[in-house]
Design a protein around this motif. Structure first.
Motif, PDB file in Angstrom:
ATOM      1  N   PRO A  42       0.809  -1.222   0.000  1.00 61.04           N
ATOM      2  CA  PRO A  42       0.000   0.000   0.000  1.00 61.04           C
ATOM      3  C   PRO A  42       0.848   1.281   0.000  1.00 61.04           C
ATOM      4  CG  PRO A  42      -0.928  -1.594   1.519  1.00 61.04           C
ATOM      5  CD  PRO A  42       0.398  -2.147   1.086  1.00 61.04           C
ATOM      6  N   ARG A  43       2.012   1.264   0.626  1.00 61.36           N
ATOM      7  CA  ARG A  43       2.869   2.460   0.591  1.00 61.36           C
ATOM      8  C   ARG A  43       3.360   2.743  -0.830  1.00 61.36           C
ATOM      9  NH1 ARG A  43       7.321   3.079   5.177  1.00 61.36           N
ATOM     10  NH2 ARG A  43       7.400   0.806   5.430  1.00 61.36           N
ATOM     11  N   TYR A  44       3.652   1.689  -1.567  1.00 62.30           N
ATOM     12  CA  TYR A  44       4.050   1.897  -2.962  1.00 62.30           C
ATOM     13  C   TYR A  44       2.866   2.340  -3.817  1.00 62.30           C
ATOM     14  CZ  TYR A  44       8.353  -0.580  -1.716  1.00 62.30           C
ATOM     15  OH  TYR A  44       9.537  -0.953  -1.142  1.00 62.30           O
ATOM     16  N   GLN A  45       1.663   1.860  -3.483  1.00 62.56           N
ATOM     17  CA  GLN A  45       0.493   2.280  -4.258  1.00 62.56           C
ATOM     18  C   GLN A  45       0.227   3.772  -4.117  1.00 62.56           C
ATOM     19  OE1 GLN A  45      -2.430  -0.478  -2.725  1.00 62.56           O
ATOM     20  NE2 GLN A  45      -2.120  -1.897  -4.436  1.00 62.56           N
ATOM     21  N   VAL A  46       0.654   4.362  -3.005  1.00 64.49           N
ATOM     22  CA  VAL A  46       0.506   5.812  -2.819  1.00 64.49           C
ATOM     23  C   VAL A  46       1.159   6.566  -3.974  1.00 64.49           C
ATOM     24  CG1 VAL A  46       1.290   7.740  -1.368  1.00 64.49           C
ATOM     25  CG2 VAL A  46       0.187   5.746  -0.328  1.00 64.49           C
ATOM     26  N   TYR A  47       2.286   6.079  -4.450  1.00 63.92           N
ATOM     27  CA  TYR A  47       2.989   6.698  -5.583  1.00 63.92           C
ATOM     28  C   TYR A  47       2.068   6.821  -6.793  1.00 63.92           C
ATOM     29  CZ  TYR A  47       6.437   6.567  -9.492  1.00 63.92           C
ATOM     30  OH  TYR A  47       7.159   6.789 -10.631  1.00 63.92           O
ATOM     31  N   TYR A  48       1.440   5.721  -7.157  1.00 63.51           N
ATOM     32  CA  TYR A  48       0.586   5.719  -8.344  1.00 63.51           C
ATOM     33  C   TYR A  48      -0.718   6.476  -8.106  1.00 63.51           C
ATOM     34  CZ  TYR A  48       3.920   2.289  -9.963  1.00 63.51           C
ATOM     35  OH  TYR A  48       5.089   1.667 -10.352  1.00 63.51           O
ATOM     36  N   LEU A  49      -1.213   6.445  -6.891  1.00 68.43           N
ATOM     37  CA  LEU A  49      -2.452   7.169  -6.605  1.00 68.43           C
ATOM     38  C   LEU A  49      -2.230   8.678  -6.591  1.00 68.43           C
ATOM     39  CD1 LEU A  49      -3.859   4.705  -3.976  1.00 68.43           C
ATOM     40  CD2 LEU A  49      -4.841   5.185  -6.228  1.00 68.43           C
ATOM     41  N   LEU A  50      -1.065   9.123  -6.128  1.00 67.00           N
ATOM     42  CA  LEU A  50      -0.746  10.551  -6.261  1.00 67.00           C
ATOM     43  C   LEU A  50      -0.719  10.964  -7.730  1.00 67.00           C
ATOM     44  CD1 LEU A  50       2.115  10.997  -3.624  1.00 67.00           C
ATOM     45  CD2 LEU A  50      -0.175  12.000  -3.502  1.00 67.00           C
ATOM     46  N   ALA A  51      -0.172  10.101  -8.574  1.00 67.95           N
ATOM     47  CA  ALA A  51      -0.158  10.409 -10.002  1.00 67.95           C
ATOM     48  C   ALA A  51      -1.576  10.495 -10.552  1.00 67.95           C
ATOM     49  CB  ALA A  51       0.647   9.358 -10.759  1.00 67.95           C
ATOM     50  N   HIS A  52      -2.462   9.621 -10.084  1.00 72.43           N
ATOM     51  CA  HIS A  52      -3.846   9.685 -10.568  1.00 72.43           C
ATOM     52  C   HIS A  52      -4.548  10.946 -10.078  1.00 72.43           C
ATOM     53  CE1 HIS A  52      -3.293   5.633 -12.031  1.00 72.43           C
ATOM     54  NE2 HIS A  52      -4.509   5.672 -12.556  1.00 72.43           N
ATOM     55  N   VAL A  53      -4.266  11.375  -8.856  1.00 69.64           N
ATOM     56  CA  VAL A  53      -4.816  12.658  -8.399  1.00 69.64           C
ATOM     57  C   VAL A  53      -4.305  13.782  -9.291  1.00 69.64           C
ATOM     58  CG1 VAL A  53      -4.860  14.317  -6.500  1.00 69.64           C
ATOM     59  CG2 VAL A  53      -5.133  11.880  -6.018  1.00 69.64           C
ATOM     60  N   HIS A  54      -3.026  13.733  -9.618  1.00 67.14           N
ATOM     61  CA  HIS A  54      -2.441  14.781 -10.466  1.00 67.14           C
ATOM     62  C   HIS A  54      -3.112  14.823 -11.838  1.00 67.14           C
ATOM     63  CE1 HIS A  54       0.500  17.347 -12.424  1.00 67.14           C
ATOM     64  NE2 HIS A  54       0.672  16.429 -13.338  1.00 67.14           N
ATOM     65  N   PHE A  55      -3.271  13.664 -12.459  1.00 68.04           N
ATOM     66  CA  PHE A  55      -3.784  13.633 -13.830  1.00 68.04           C
ATOM     67  C   PHE A  55      -5.306  13.731 -13.899  1.00 68.04           C
ATOM     68  CE2 PHE A  55       0.304  11.300 -14.705  1.00 68.04           C
ATOM     69  CZ  PHE A  55       0.833  12.264 -15.556  1.00 68.04           C
ATOM     70  N   PHE A  56      -5.998  13.111 -12.931  1.00 69.32           N
ATOM     71  CA  PHE A  56      -7.442  12.930 -13.081  1.00 69.32           C
ATOM     72  C   PHE A  56      -8.281  13.582 -11.988  1.00 69.32           C
ATOM     73  CE2 PHE A  56      -5.333   9.020 -14.781  1.00 69.32           C
ATOM     74  CZ  PHE A  56      -5.463   9.356 -16.116  1.00 69.32           C
ATOM     75  N   GLY A  57      -7.628  14.087 -10.922  1.00 71.51           N
ATOM     76  CA  GLY A  57      -8.371  14.875  -9.961  1.00 71.51           C
ATOM     77  C   GLY A  57      -8.697  14.177  -8.656  1.00 71.51           C
ATOM     78  N   LYS A  58      -9.543  14.851  -7.872  1.00 68.66           N
ATOM     79  CA  LYS A  58      -9.812  14.451  -6.494  1.00 68.66           C
ATOM     80  C   LYS A  58     -10.636  13.181  -6.373  1.00 68.66           C
ATOM     81  CE  LYS A  58      -9.546  19.103  -4.492  1.00 68.66           C
ATOM     82  NZ  LYS A  58     -10.260  20.110  -3.671  1.00 68.66           N
ATOM     83  N   GLY A  59     -11.144  12.680  -7.463  1.00 73.54           N
ATOM     84  CA  GLY A  59     -11.888  11.435  -7.411  1.00 73.54           C
ATOM     85  C   GLY A  59     -11.062  10.264  -6.906  1.00 73.54           C
ATOM     86  N   TYR A  60      -9.739  10.403  -6.906  1.00 73.89           N
ATOM     87  CA  TYR A  60      -8.858   9.339  -6.431  1.00 73.89           C
ATOM     88  C   TYR A  60      -8.429   9.532  -4.985  1.00 73.89           C
ATOM     89  CZ  TYR A  60      -8.683   7.253 -11.017  1.00 73.89           C
ATOM     90  OH  TYR A  60      -9.040   6.627 -12.181  1.00 73.89           O
ATOM     91  N   LEU A  61      -8.942  10.560  -4.305  1.00 77.06           N
ATOM     92  CA  LEU A  61      -8.554  10.764  -2.913  1.00 77.06           C
ATOM     93  C   LEU A  61      -9.053   9.635  -2.009  1.00 77.06           C
ATOM     94  CD1 LEU A  61      -9.028  14.620  -2.396  1.00 77.06           C
ATOM     95  CD2 LEU A  61      -6.894  13.338  -2.711  1.00 77.06           C
ATOM     96  N   GLY A  62     -10.195   9.055  -2.317  1.00 74.91           N
ATOM     97  CA  GLY A  62     -10.697   7.947  -1.511  1.00 74.91           C
ATOM     98  C   GLY A  62      -9.766   6.744  -1.576  1.00 74.91           C
TER      99      GLY A  62
END
Length: 262
Positions: free
Chosen positions: A233-253
């Motif tokens: 899960p700590r490594y997944q934070v990397y990719y989820l930050l990228a999704h927030v950057h590209f696609f917005g707050k919908g990935y904050l959950g």
């Protein structure tokens, strides 16, 4: 640019009109007989040359990838790989073979995750290297959209991540960057660097992930220690930050879920 023009610049030719292929959110991709041409109207400087370097780096380490015929700022000319049957055990063998390789230290050339630029660098201490190279740039880019989660992300990397040794990574291994060919599985569009294999495996667990046929075979070939499993899960934070950057707050959950599971 017309894809035939880039093919001509590469000293190659193909008959017939370009056939559009799926290119994701970044590139326009065309098949011209034995070749694939990738273009983008306004690519960040260095994007396509970095992809070409990553493909060659994987090929040098025994991974099946499309051959790079030509790389320029405007685009790439690659080998077309015909589609073949799914072979999840073959993918497990290929990735386990890649991840078992060892290099002297952690390193990366300046590159990209999608179109997001990442710095180059090297280091012997994994947690610091991963944070500075992968997490911190995305934190800075997304801080104002994280609704207070930024300090929680920073806190995740104050404790050391588990280490098995520096291994070559694809770096962006979701199902869209995998192609099954008649000769076996092949990998596309890498974000290549040398790190810990948990980075690749974490991406493979996101968004539905890869099937159990893959995981069963991979676990037999290169079992995953419990401490590495807990770190995913700590490594997944990397990719989820990228999704927030590209696609917005919908990935904050999803980001909050990964933080909570860490």
């Amino acid at each position: 640019m017309d894809p035939r023009e880039l093919l001509r610049r590469a000293g190659l030719e193909a008959k017939g009109p370009p056939q559009p292929l799926y290119g994701g959110d970044i590139s326009r991709v065309y098949r011209l007989e034995a070749y694939v041409v990738k273009l983008s109207p306004n690519p960040p400087p260095g994007l396509f040359p970095a992809e070409a370097r990553g493909l060659r780096a994987l090929a040098e380490r025994g991974v099946r990838v499309p051959r790079v015929f030509f790389a320029a700022e405007e685009g790439l000319v690659l080998e077309y790989l015909p589609e073949g049957p799914a072979d999840w055990e073959g993918l497990a063998r290929m990735l386990a073979g890649l991840h078992r390789q060892r290099e002297a230290f952690y390193w990366a050339e300046a590159g990209f995750l999608g179109t997001f630029p990442l710095p180059g660098g090297e280091g012997k201490e994994w947690t610091e290297f991963f944070f500075l190279r992968c997490i911190e740039p995305l934190l800075k880019a997304t801080w104002d959209r994280l609704e207070g989660l930024g300090p929680r992300v920073e806190a995740l990397f104050r404790e050391p991540l588990p280490t098995e040794g520096p291994a070559p990574l694809h770096g962006d291994l979701w199902h869209g960057n995998l192609r099954f060919t008649p000769e076996g599985p092949a990998l596309l569009d890498p974000s290549f660097f040398v790190g810990e294999r948990g980075v690749d495996l974490a991406m493979m667990r996101l968004f539905g992930g890869f099937p159990q046929d893959f995981w069963r075979a991979y676990q037999v070939l290169y079992p995953l220690p419990e401490e590495v499993e807990r770190a995913l899960p700590r490594y997944q934070v990397y990719y989820l930050l990228a999704h927030v950057h590209f696609f917005g707050k919908g990935y904050l959950g999803a980001l909050w879920k990964a933080i909570s599971a860490s």
